[in-house]
Design a protein around this motif. Structure first.
Motif, short mmCIF file in Angstrom:
data_model
loop_
_atom_site.label_atom_id
_atom_site.label_comp_id
_atom_site.label_asym_id
_atom_site.label_seq_id
_atom_site.Cartn_x
_atom_site.Cartn_y
_atom_site.Cartn_z
N LYS A 1 -5.98 9.83 -2.64
CA LYS A 1 -4.81 9.15 -2.09
C LYS A 1 -3.84 10.16 -1.49
O LYS A 1 -4.14 11.35 -1.38
CB LYS A 1 -4.13 8.34 -3.20
N SER B 1 0.82 -1.22 0.00
CA SER B 1 0.00 0.00 0.00
C SER B 1 0.85 1.26 0.00
O SER B 1 0.36 2.34 -0.30
CB SER B 1 -0.94 0.01 1.21
N ASP C 1 -4.61 -0.59 -5.37
CA ASP C 1 -4.92 -0.26 -3.98
C ASP C 1 -3.77 0.39 -3.23
O ASP C 1 -3.67 0.28 -2.00
CB ASP C 1 -5.38 -1.52 -3.22
N VAL C 2 -2.89 1.07 -3.94
CA VAL C 2 -1.83 1.82 -3.29
C VAL C 2 -2.42 3.06 -2.64
O VAL C 2 -3.24 3.76 -3.24
CB VAL C 2 -0.72 2.20 -4.30
N GLU C 3 -2.03 3.33 -1.41
CA GLU C 3 -2.56 4.47 -0.65
C GLU C 3 -1.57 5.63 -0.57
O GLU C 3 -1.99 6.79 -0.50
CB GLU C 3 -2.94 4.03 0.77
#
Length: 237
Positions: A195, A15, A82-84
């Motif tokens: 994000k 993430s 789904d990288v934050e």
């Protein structure tokens, strides 16, 4: 699952992602800082790896040069994997006299000469800014490590070889700390997709003085400070 520019499967990317411009630097970070790194992407030579730092998952992937390039890679990481959090780790050219070679700049905001924001059809000019929590943590970590660090505006330019000789002086007159080529697009993608992003930059040369630039050995040491700062920031805030 894959995208046109990334052949990773869902779940192979952490993430939190560190992004240097050079994919070979991503490889260097993975092999020298992460435990048990595994390569998840080789499409177009844009290497990406996932490993652990202090027991927590973290990925590192190159983003190429310029806003169109980081725009593609960061968008896909945010939107499809789904990288934050993305922290750009890269070099910059100093504009202000108080900056020296090897200094670190935390990009609080990113001015730009790019038309990247036109895609959003906004009724005015958008001001790209870094994530405050990441910025605050990076500043605290840098202070605890005794690093030479300044915080402020940077200029993300579409042009490396600028035909306008007055460009640097005009940005300098507005207090812009340094020039680079990617943070504005990264910040806009993060804003659009809900994000978080931050640019952590190392001064590698002095704009207007072609004789002042980091040697290869100095880059290694200075960039090491930046990389460790980015890793500590991402995983401890």
């Amino acid at each position: 699952m894959s995208t046109p520019h990334n052949n990773a499967e869902k779940g192979q990317i952490a993430s939190t992602v560190l992004m240097p411009g050079d994919p070979l630097r991503a490889k260097f970070i993975a092999e020298n800082y992460l435990e048990n790194p595994v390569c998840f992407n080789q499409v177009r030579g844009m290497l990406g790896y996932t490993g652990t730092w202090q027991g927590q998952p973290v990925s590192v992937m190159g983003h190429g040069m310029g806003m169109p390039s980081i725009g593609i890679y960061s968008y896909e990481l945010f939107a499809f994997y789904d990288v934050e959090k993305i922290i750009r780790v890269g070099s910059a050219g100093a504009l202000q006299p108080q900056l020296d070679l090897g200094d670190i700049v935390l990009a609080q905001g990113a001015c730009t000469d790019s038309n990247y924001a036109a895609q959003y059809g906004l009724p005015g000019a958008f001001a790209p800014i870094g994530d405050f929590r990441l910025l605050r943590k990076a500043a605290a970590v840098a202070d605890s490590k005794g690093l030479r660090c300044q915080i402020g505006n940077v200029c993300s330019s579409d042009v490396f070889y600028d035909a306008n000789p007055d460009s640097a002086e005009k940005w300098r007159s507005m207090g812009v700390l340094c020039t680079e080529m990617e943070c504005a697009a990264l910040y806009m993608n993060a804003a659009r997709l809900g994000k978080r992003a931050l640019g952590i930059l190392t001064i590698s040369d002095i704009i207007g003085d072609e004789h002042r630039a980091l040697t290869a050995e100095e880059r290694q040491t200075s960039f090491g400070n930046m990389i460790q700062l980015a890793l500590d920031t991402a995983l401890s805030e």
